[in-house]
Motif scaffolding. Structure first.
Motif, PDB file in Angstrom:
ATOM      1  N   TYR A  19       0.841  -1.203   0.000  1.00 35.46           N
ATOM      2  CA  TYR A  19       0.000   0.000   0.000  1.00 35.46           C
ATOM      3  C   TYR A  19       0.883   1.263   0.000  1.00 35.46           C
ATOM      4  O   TYR A  19       0.683   2.173  -0.809  1.00 35.46           O
ATOM      5  CB  TYR A  19      -0.939  -0.031   1.213  1.00 35.46           C
ATOM      6  CG  TYR A  19      -1.449   1.321   1.604  1.00 35.46           C
ATOM      7  CD1 TYR A  19      -2.497   1.903   0.896  1.00 35.46           C
ATOM      8  CD2 TYR A  19      -0.868   2.036   2.639  1.00 35.46           C
ATOM      9  CE1 TYR A  19      -2.946   3.172   1.235  1.00 35.46           C
ATOM     10  CE2 TYR A  19      -1.311   3.292   2.980  1.00 35.46           C
ATOM     11  CZ  TYR A  19      -2.342   3.858   2.270  1.00 35.46           C
ATOM     12  OH  TYR A  19      -2.783   5.109   2.591  1.00 35.46           O
ATOM     13  N   ALA A  20       1.876   1.304   0.897  1.00 32.10           N
ATOM     14  CA  ALA A  20       2.758   2.475   1.010  1.00 32.10           C
ATOM     15  C   ALA A  20       3.540   2.693  -0.284  1.00 32.10           C
ATOM     16  O   ALA A  20       3.727   3.827  -0.727  1.00 32.10           O
ATOM     17  CB  ALA A  20       3.720   2.297   2.192  1.00 32.10           C
ATOM     18  N   GLN A  21       3.969   1.604  -0.900  1.00 35.77           N
ATOM     19  CA  GLN A  21       4.713   1.697  -2.160  1.00 35.77           C
ATOM     20  C   GLN A  21       3.817   2.271  -3.265  1.00 35.77           C
ATOM     21  O   GLN A  21       4.240   3.154  -4.012  1.00 35.77           O
ATOM     22  CB  GLN A  21       5.233   0.321  -2.554  1.00 35.77           C
ATOM     23  CG  GLN A  21       6.169   0.365  -3.727  1.00 35.77           C
ATOM     24  CD  GLN A  21       6.794  -0.998  -4.020  1.00 35.77           C
ATOM     25  OE1 GLN A  21       6.440  -2.009  -3.413  1.00 35.77           O
ATOM     26  NE2 GLN A  21       7.726  -1.021  -4.940  1.00 35.77           N
ATOM     27  N   ALA A  22       2.577   1.798  -3.354  1.00 38.62           N
ATOM     28  CA  ALA A  22       1.645   2.307  -4.374  1.00 38.62           C
ATOM     29  C   ALA A  22       1.388   3.800  -4.161  1.00 38.62           C
ATOM     30  O   ALA A  22       1.391   4.580  -5.113  1.00 38.62           O
ATOM     31  CB  ALA A  22       0.328   1.521  -4.332  1.00 38.62           C
ATOM     32  N   LYS A  23       1.192   4.204  -2.907  1.00 32.78           N
ATOM     33  CA  LYS A  23       0.921   5.613  -2.614  1.00 32.78           C
ATOM     34  C   LYS A  23       2.151   6.472  -2.936  1.00 32.78           C
ATOM     35  O   LYS A  23       2.011   7.568  -3.469  1.00 32.78           O
ATOM     36  CB  LYS A  23       0.511   5.768  -1.149  1.00 32.78           C
ATOM     37  CG  LYS A  23      -0.428   6.910  -0.913  1.00 32.78           C
ATOM     38  CD  LYS A  23      -1.080   6.815   0.439  1.00 32.78           C
ATOM     39  CE  LYS A  23      -1.823   8.079   0.753  1.00 32.78           C
ATOM     40  NZ  LYS A  23      -2.305   8.103   2.128  1.00 32.78           N
ATOM     41  N   SER A  24       3.341   5.963  -2.644  1.00 27.87           N
ATOM     42  CA  SER A  24       4.574   6.701  -2.939  1.00 27.87           C
ATOM     43  C   SER A  24       4.798   6.816  -4.444  1.00 27.87           C
ATOM     44  O   SER A  24       5.535   7.685  -4.891  1.00 27.87           O
ATOM     45  CB  SER A  24       5.782   6.026  -2.287  1.00 27.87           C
ATOM     46  OG  SER A  24       5.761   6.236  -0.896  1.00 27.87           O
ATOM     47  N   GLN A  25       4.154   5.949  -5.226  1.00 24.18           N
ATOM     48  CA  GLN A  25       4.231   6.039  -6.689  1.00 24.18           C
ATOM     49  C   GLN A  25       3.040   6.808  -7.255  1.00 24.18           C
ATOM     50  O   GLN A  25       2.818   6.806  -8.460  1.00 24.18           O
ATOM     51  CB  GLN A  25       4.297   4.625  -7.288  1.00 24.18           C
ATOM     52  CG  GLN A  25       5.573   3.911  -6.933  1.00 24.18           C
ATOM     53  CD  GLN A  25       5.536   2.422  -7.267  1.00 24.18           C
ATOM     54  OE1 GLN A  25       4.488   1.839  -7.522  1.00 24.18           O
ATOM     55  NE2 GLN A  25       6.703   1.802  -7.255  1.00 24.18           N
ATOM     56  N   ALA A  26       2.267   7.452  -6.358  1.00 27.18           N
ATOM     57  CA  ALA A  26       1.085   8.240  -6.727  1.00 27.18           C
ATOM     58  C   ALA A  26       0.050   7.401  -7.481  1.00 27.18           C
ATOM     59  O   ALA A  26      -0.698   7.915  -8.301  1.00 27.18           O
ATOM     60  CB  ALA A  26       1.482   9.479  -7.534  1.00 27.18           C
ATOM     61  N   ASP A  27      -0.006   6.106  -7.171  1.00 27.37           N
ATOM     62  CA  ASP A  27      -0.984   5.209  -7.800  1.00 27.37           C
ATOM     63  C   ASP A  27      -2.108   4.938  -6.804  1.00 27.37           C
ATOM     64  O   ASP A  27      -2.106   3.927  -6.097  1.00 27.37           O
ATOM     65  CB  ASP A  27      -0.301   3.908  -8.239  1.00 27.37           C
ATOM     66  CG  ASP A  27      -1.200   3.051  -9.125  1.00 27.37           C
ATOM     67  OD1 ASP A  27      -2.435   3.262  -9.130  1.00 27.37           O
ATOM     68  OD2 ASP A  27      -0.659   2.156  -9.802  1.00 27.37           O
ATOM     69  N   ILE A  28      -3.044   5.885  -6.744  1.00 24.73           N
ATOM     70  CA  ILE A  28      -4.142   5.806  -5.778  1.00 24.73           C
ATOM     71  C   ILE A  28      -4.995   4.568  -6.019  1.00 24.73           C
ATOM     72  O   ILE A  28      -5.395   3.886  -5.081  1.00 24.73           O
ATOM     73  CB  ILE A  28      -5.014   7.088  -5.816  1.00 24.73           C
ATOM     74  CG1 ILE A  28      -4.182   8.307  -5.409  1.00 24.73           C
ATOM     75  CG2 ILE A  28      -6.234   6.948  -4.906  1.00 24.73           C
ATOM     76  CD1 ILE A  28      -3.570   8.241  -4.039  1.00 24.73           C
ATOM     77  N   GLN A  29      -5.270   4.269  -7.286  1.00 32.47           N
ATOM     78  CA  GLN A  29      -6.077   3.088  -7.613  1.00 32.47           C
ATOM     79  C   GLN A  29      -5.444   1.817  -7.040  1.00 32.47           C
ATOM     80  O   GLN A  29      -6.118   0.999  -6.423  1.00 32.47           O
ATOM     81  CB  GLN A  29      -6.238   2.961  -9.121  1.00 32.47           C
ATOM     82  CG  GLN A  29      -7.657   2.703  -9.534  1.00 32.47           C
ATOM     83  CD  GLN A  29      -7.809   2.700 -11.045  1.00 32.47           C
ATOM     84  OE1 GLN A  29      -6.867   2.960 -11.797  1.00 32.47           O
ATOM     85  NE2 GLN A  29      -9.005   2.393 -11.491  1.00 32.47           N
ATOM     86  N   ALA A  30      -4.143   1.667  -7.230  1.00 30.94           N
ATOM     87  CA  ALA A  30      -3.436   0.493  -6.699  1.00 30.94           C
ATOM     88  C   ALA A  30      -3.465   0.506  -5.169  1.00 30.94           C
ATOM     89  O   ALA A  30      -3.700  -0.528  -4.541  1.00 30.94           O
ATOM     90  CB  ALA A  30      -2.001   0.457  -7.203  1.00 30.94           C
ATOM     91  N   ALA A  31      -3.256   1.674  -4.560  1.00 32.10           N
ATOM     92  CA  ALA A  31      -3.266   1.774  -3.095  1.00 32.10           C
ATOM     93  C   ALA A  31      -4.633   1.377  -2.531  1.00 32.10           C
ATOM     94  O   ALA A  31      -4.712   0.668  -1.526  1.00 32.10           O
ATOM     95  CB  ALA A  31      -2.900   3.194  -2.659  1.00 32.10           C
ATOM     96  N   MET A  32      -5.707   1.798  -3.189  1.00 33.98           N
ATOM     97  CA  MET A  32      -7.058   1.511  -2.693  1.00 33.98           C
ATOM     98  C   MET A  32      -7.390   0.008  -2.748  1.00 33.98           C
ATOM     99  O   MET A  32      -8.239  -0.461  -2.007  1.00 33.98           O
ATOM    100  CB  MET A  32      -8.113   2.311  -3.462  1.00 33.98           C
ATOM    101  CG  MET A  32      -8.051   3.822  -3.249  1.00 33.98           C
ATOM    102  SD  MET A  32      -8.202   4.356  -1.524  1.00 33.98           S
ATOM    103  CE  MET A  32      -6.508   4.741  -1.113  1.00 33.98           C
ATOM    104  N   ARG A  33      -6.704  -0.734  -3.599  1.00 32.58           N
ATOM    105  CA  ARG A  33      -6.934  -2.192  -3.661  1.00 32.58           C
ATOM    106  C   ARG A  33      -6.547  -2.894  -2.367  1.00 32.58           C
ATOM    107  O   ARG A  33      -6.974  -4.006  -2.111  1.00 32.58           O
ATOM    108  CB  ARG A  33      -6.179  -2.811  -4.842  1.00 32.58           C
ATOM    109  CG  ARG A  33      -6.861  -2.537  -6.175  1.00 32.58           C
ATOM    110  CD  ARG A  33      -6.377  -3.498  -7.259  1.00 32.58           C
ATOM    111  NE  ARG A  33      -5.032  -3.192  -7.737  1.00 32.58           N
ATOM    112  CZ  ARG A  33      -4.773  -2.354  -8.745  1.00 32.58           C
ATOM    113  NH1 ARG A  33      -5.756  -1.755  -9.391  1.00 32.58           N
ATOM    114  NH2 ARG A  33      -3.530  -2.142  -9.123  1.00 32.58           N
ATOM    115  N   PHE A  34      -5.725  -2.232  -1.545  1.00 34.44           N
ATOM    116  CA  PHE A  34      -5.297  -2.811  -0.270  1.00 34.44           C
ATOM    117  C   PHE A  34      -6.186  -2.344   0.891  1.00 34.44           C
ATOM    118  O   PHE A  34      -5.892  -2.637   2.043  1.00 34.44           O
ATOM    119  CB  PHE A  34      -3.836  -2.453   0.013  1.00 34.44           C
ATOM    120  CG  PHE A  34      -2.904  -3.012  -1.020  1.00 34.44           C
ATOM    121  CD1 PHE A  34      -2.547  -4.355  -0.992  1.00 34.44           C
ATOM    122  CD2 PHE A  34      -2.413  -2.212  -2.038  1.00 34.44           C
ATOM    123  CE1 PHE A  34      -1.696  -4.884  -1.960  1.00 34.44           C
ATOM    124  CE2 PHE A  34      -1.559  -2.729  -3.007  1.00 34.44           C
ATOM    125  CZ  PHE A  34      -1.211  -4.064  -2.969  1.00 34.44           C
TER     126      PHE A  34
END
Length: 160
Positions: free
Chosen positions: A17-32
């Motif tokens: 989740y933290a990695q996705a957010k640090s890559q500004a990929d909100i969609q990926a972060a929300m999957r967690f």
């Protein structure tokens, strides 16, 4: 993640989740995140509930701080709770709650508590020093706090 699903730990979920957010990929972060996730950004006195509101607030935050990045020093799991700390770094490139961008960068220590159930984040509580953030961004802490208070009041009115 390259692991079978039953071997995915709560710390794996938070790290991804933290990695996705640090890559500004909100969609990926929300999957967690659980559909009823609750995010609290303690210094902003901000609470977002549910995937839509969390995604909206995260998107607005990343528009302001497009280079937002987290370095995790540690993650520790205790039951449903994952506790982590590290450094958060970001440059203010757009306005936030009516605060004009300064183009300056902050780098701050942070701590965070996540509650993870069934491999989904159900709660995040994010702590960092508001005054230090404002100081590094070249903002008046008092003026920024007033903008956040007005924003919370508007958000509360809009929710009714």
């Amino acid at each position: 993640m390259g692991m079978t699903e039953e071997h995915i730990t709560s710390t794996d979920v938070v790290r991804a989740y933290a990695q996705a957010k640090s890559q500004a990929d909100i969609q990926a972060a929300m999957r967690f995140c659980h559909p009823d996730v609750v995010f609290e950004t303690i210094p902003f006195q901000a609470v977002a509930s549910g995937l839509d509101e969390v995604a909206r607030q995260s998107t607005a935050f990343l528009r302001t701080f497009p280079d937002y990045g987290v370095h995790l020093d540690y993650l520790v799991a205790a039951g449903d709770m994952v506790i982590g700390a590290g450094m958060v770094r970001a440059t203010m490139m757009d306005s936030l709650v009516g605060i004009e961008p300064t183009g300056r960068t902050f780098a701050l220590p942070f701590a965070c508590h996540w509650t993870v159930q069934d491999r989904l984040i159900v709660q995040e509580r994010f702590f960092f020093d508001f005054h230090q953030m404002c100081e590094q961004l070249g903002l008046s802490t008092e003026a920024a706090a007033e903008k956040f208070a007005a924003w919370r009041k508007r958000a509360k009115g809009a929710a009714r």
